[in-house]
Design a protein around this motif. Structure first.
Motif, PDB file in Angstrom:
ATOM      1  N   ASN A 124       0.843  -1.193   0.000  1.00 49.26           N
ATOM      2  CA  ASN A 124       0.000   0.000   0.000  1.00 49.26           C
ATOM      3  C   ASN A 124       0.882   1.247   0.000  1.00 49.26           C
ATOM      4  OD1 ASN A 124      -3.030  -0.919   0.684  1.00 49.26           O
ATOM      5  ND2 ASN A 124      -1.579  -2.291   1.687  1.00 49.26           N
ATOM      6  N   SER A 125       0.435   2.291  -0.665  1.00 50.63           N
ATOM      7  CA  SER A 125       1.270   3.495  -0.808  1.00 50.63           C
ATOM      8  C   SER A 125       0.975   4.582   0.229  1.00 50.63           C
ATOM      9  CB  SER A 125       1.095   4.068  -2.217  1.00 50.63           C
ATOM     10  OG  SER A 125      -0.263   4.394  -2.445  1.00 50.63           O
ATOM     11  N   TYR A 126       0.062   4.341   1.156  1.00 49.56           N
ATOM     12  CA  TYR A 126      -0.283   5.353   2.156  1.00 49.56           C
ATOM     13  C   TYR A 126       0.897   5.604   3.099  1.00 49.56           C
ATOM     14  CZ  TYR A 126      -4.857   3.747   0.562  1.00 49.56           C
ATOM     15  OH  TYR A 126      -5.926   3.374  -0.213  1.00 49.56           O
ATOM     16  N   PRO A 127       1.126   6.872   3.472  1.00 52.01           N
ATOM     17  CA  PRO A 127       2.215   7.160   4.416  1.00 52.01           C
ATOM     18  C   PRO A 127       1.929   6.506   5.774  1.00 52.01           C
ATOM     19  CG  PRO A 127       1.083   9.197   3.748  1.00 52.01           C
ATOM     20  CD  PRO A 127       0.406   8.060   3.047  1.00 52.01           C
ATOM     21  N   TYR A 128       2.973   5.932   6.375  1.00 50.31           N
ATOM     22  CA  TYR A 128       2.802   5.206   7.641  1.00 50.31           C
ATOM     23  C   TYR A 128       4.079   5.312   8.462  1.00 50.31           C
ATOM     24  CZ  TYR A 128       2.018   1.383  10.920  1.00 50.31           C
ATOM     25  OH  TYR A 128       1.873   0.646  12.058  1.00 50.31           O
ATOM     26  N   VAL A 129       3.891   5.471   9.757  1.00 49.32           N
ATOM     27  CA  VAL A 129       5.020   5.545  10.680  1.00 49.32           C
ATOM     28  C   VAL A 129       4.757   4.579  11.827  1.00 49.32           C
ATOM     29  CG1 VAL A 129       6.232   7.033  12.314  1.00 49.32           C
ATOM     30  CG2 VAL A 129       5.546   7.939  10.096  1.00 49.32           C
ATOM     31  N   GLN A 130       5.738   3.738  12.131  1.00 43.80           N
ATOM     32  CA  GLN A 130       5.624   2.864  13.295  1.00 43.80           C
ATOM     33  C   GLN A 130       6.054   3.653  14.530  1.00 43.80           C
ATOM     34  OE1 GLN A 130       8.775   0.096  14.493  1.00 43.80           O
ATOM     35  NE2 GLN A 130       7.292  -1.546  14.211  1.00 43.80           N
ATOM     36  N   PRO A 131       5.168   3.761  15.526  1.00 43.14           N
ATOM     37  CA  PRO A 131       5.581   4.409  16.769  1.00 43.14           C
ATOM     38  C   PRO A 131       6.670   3.579  17.459  1.00 43.14           C
ATOM     39  CG  PRO A 131       3.184   4.297  16.596  1.00 43.14           C
ATOM     40  CD  PRO A 131       3.751   3.412  15.522  1.00 43.14           C
ATOM     41  N   PRO A 132       7.456   4.199  18.331  1.00 41.81           N
ATOM     42  CA  PRO A 132       8.545   3.469  18.984  1.00 41.81           C
ATOM     43  C   PRO A 132       8.049   2.316  19.859  1.00 41.81           C
ATOM     44  CG  PRO A 132       8.616   5.824  19.528  1.00 41.81           C
ATOM     45  CD  PRO A 132       7.388   5.588  18.725  1.00 41.81           C
ATOM     46  N   LEU A 133       8.794   1.214  19.830  1.00 46.94           N
ATOM     47  CA  LEU A 133       8.495   0.063  20.680  1.00 46.94           C
ATOM     48  C   LEU A 133       9.305   0.087  21.972  1.00 46.94           C
ATOM     49  CD1 LEU A 133       8.318  -2.718  17.959  1.00 46.94           C
ATOM     50  CD2 LEU A 133       6.450  -1.959  19.432  1.00 46.94           C
ATOM     51  N   ARG A 134      10.278   1.004  22.040  1.00 45.74           N
ATOM     52  CA  ARG A 134      11.120   1.135  23.225  1.00 45.74           C
ATOM     53  C   ARG A 134      11.229   2.608  23.595  1.00 45.74           C
ATOM     54  NH1 ARG A 134      15.485  -2.972  23.869  1.00 45.74           N
ATOM     55  NH2 ARG A 134      14.913  -4.714  22.551  1.00 45.74           N
ATOM     56  N   GLU A 135      11.414   2.872  24.873  1.00 43.73           N
ATOM     57  CA  GLU A 135      11.616   4.248  25.343  1.00 43.73           C
ATOM     58  C   GLU A 135      12.794   4.886  24.623  1.00 43.73           C
ATOM     59  OE1 GLU A 135      10.599   6.053  28.402  1.00 43.73           O
ATOM     60  OE2 GLU A 135       8.844   4.781  28.602  1.00 43.73           O
ATOM     61  N   GLY A 136      12.645   6.131  24.225  1.00 49.12           N
ATOM     62  CA  GLY A 136      13.747   6.877  23.654  1.00 49.12           C
ATOM     63  C   GLY A 136      14.050   6.600  22.193  1.00 49.12           C
ATOM     64  N   GLN A 137      13.282   5.726  21.559  1.00 45.34           N
ATOM     65  CA  GLN A 137      13.492   5.434  20.136  1.00 45.34           C
ATOM     66  C   GLN A 137      12.614   6.361  19.293  1.00 45.34           C
ATOM     67  OE1 GLN A 137      15.614   3.288  18.682  1.00 45.34           O
ATOM     68  NE2 GLN A 137      16.393   2.376  20.560  1.00 45.34           N
ATOM     69  N   PRO A 138      13.057   6.685  18.094  1.00 40.52           N
ATOM     70  CA  PRO A 138      12.255   7.563  17.236  1.00 40.52           C
ATOM     71  C   PRO A 138      11.141   6.803  16.515  1.00 40.52           C
ATOM     72  CG  PRO A 138      14.257   6.920  16.106  1.00 40.52           C
ATOM     73  CD  PRO A 138      14.343   6.321  17.491  1.00 40.52           C
TER      74      PRO A 138
END
Length: 173
Positions: A124-138
């Motif tokens: 799929n071409s929709y913009p997507y961002v994975q939120p951080p799975l660990r503290e302090g990760q982008p």
């Protein structure tokens, strides 16, 4: 989900550490805590000695399922175990399945996307961002693949909102 034995989970986590960059999985305690979540599913394949050699960690929601991790022990990759695990998961869940992949900018990412496309997934071409799975990760820019067909924008937004709320425990971005 049935109670998974501690030694089995340790083997799963070891494969996770070998297979994914740190940003793509939780701490040992954070990952183990998922086992108590009624929506989380963990499928494993063992060798003749009873050792875990592959696993799939996924989520089952009302509308769809999400494959968070799938990995085969690096020393035995390419033998069809990943394909078998994914097809077993799809058959058991019997509803649309989504997963996250890195954009096809490098050869390994392109090969991974090709693997999923051969299993019937669509990029799929929709913009997507994975939120951080660990503290302090982008945040981690990824793309979503879906089975058995491309998602409509409405489905994508709905699935993303569910993932953010249930898997990542964050508000929609």
């Amino acid at each position: 989900m049935s109670k998974i034995q501690s030694h089995v989970f340790k083997q799963v986590y070891s494969i996770m550490e070998e297979s994914f960059p740190l940003i793509e999985y939780r701490t040992f305690e954070g990952q183990q805590a998922l086992l108590a979540n009624a929506s989380y599913r963990l499928l494993t394949k063992e060798n003749d000695l009873g050792e875990v050699i592959a696993f799939l960690g996924g989520w089952e929601f009302d509308e769809f399922c999400f494959v968070e991790h799938i990995a085969v022990k690096p020393s035995i990759r390419g033998g069809g175990l990943g394909k078998q695990l994914m097809m077993d998961f799809i058959a058991q869940m019997n509803k649309p399945v989504v997963l996250e992949v890195e954009p096809p900018e490098e050869e390994m990412s392109q090969r991974r996307i090709g693997f999923y496309e051969r299993l019937g997934f669509h990029l799929n071409s929709y913009p997507y961002v994975q939120p951080p799975l660990r503290e302090g990760q982008p945040d981690f820019p990824l793309m979503v693949m879906s089975y058995p067909s491309l998602l409509t924008e409405e489905q994508f937004q709905s699935y993303r909102n569910t993932l953010y709320a249930e898997v990542y425990k964050v508000a929609s971005k």
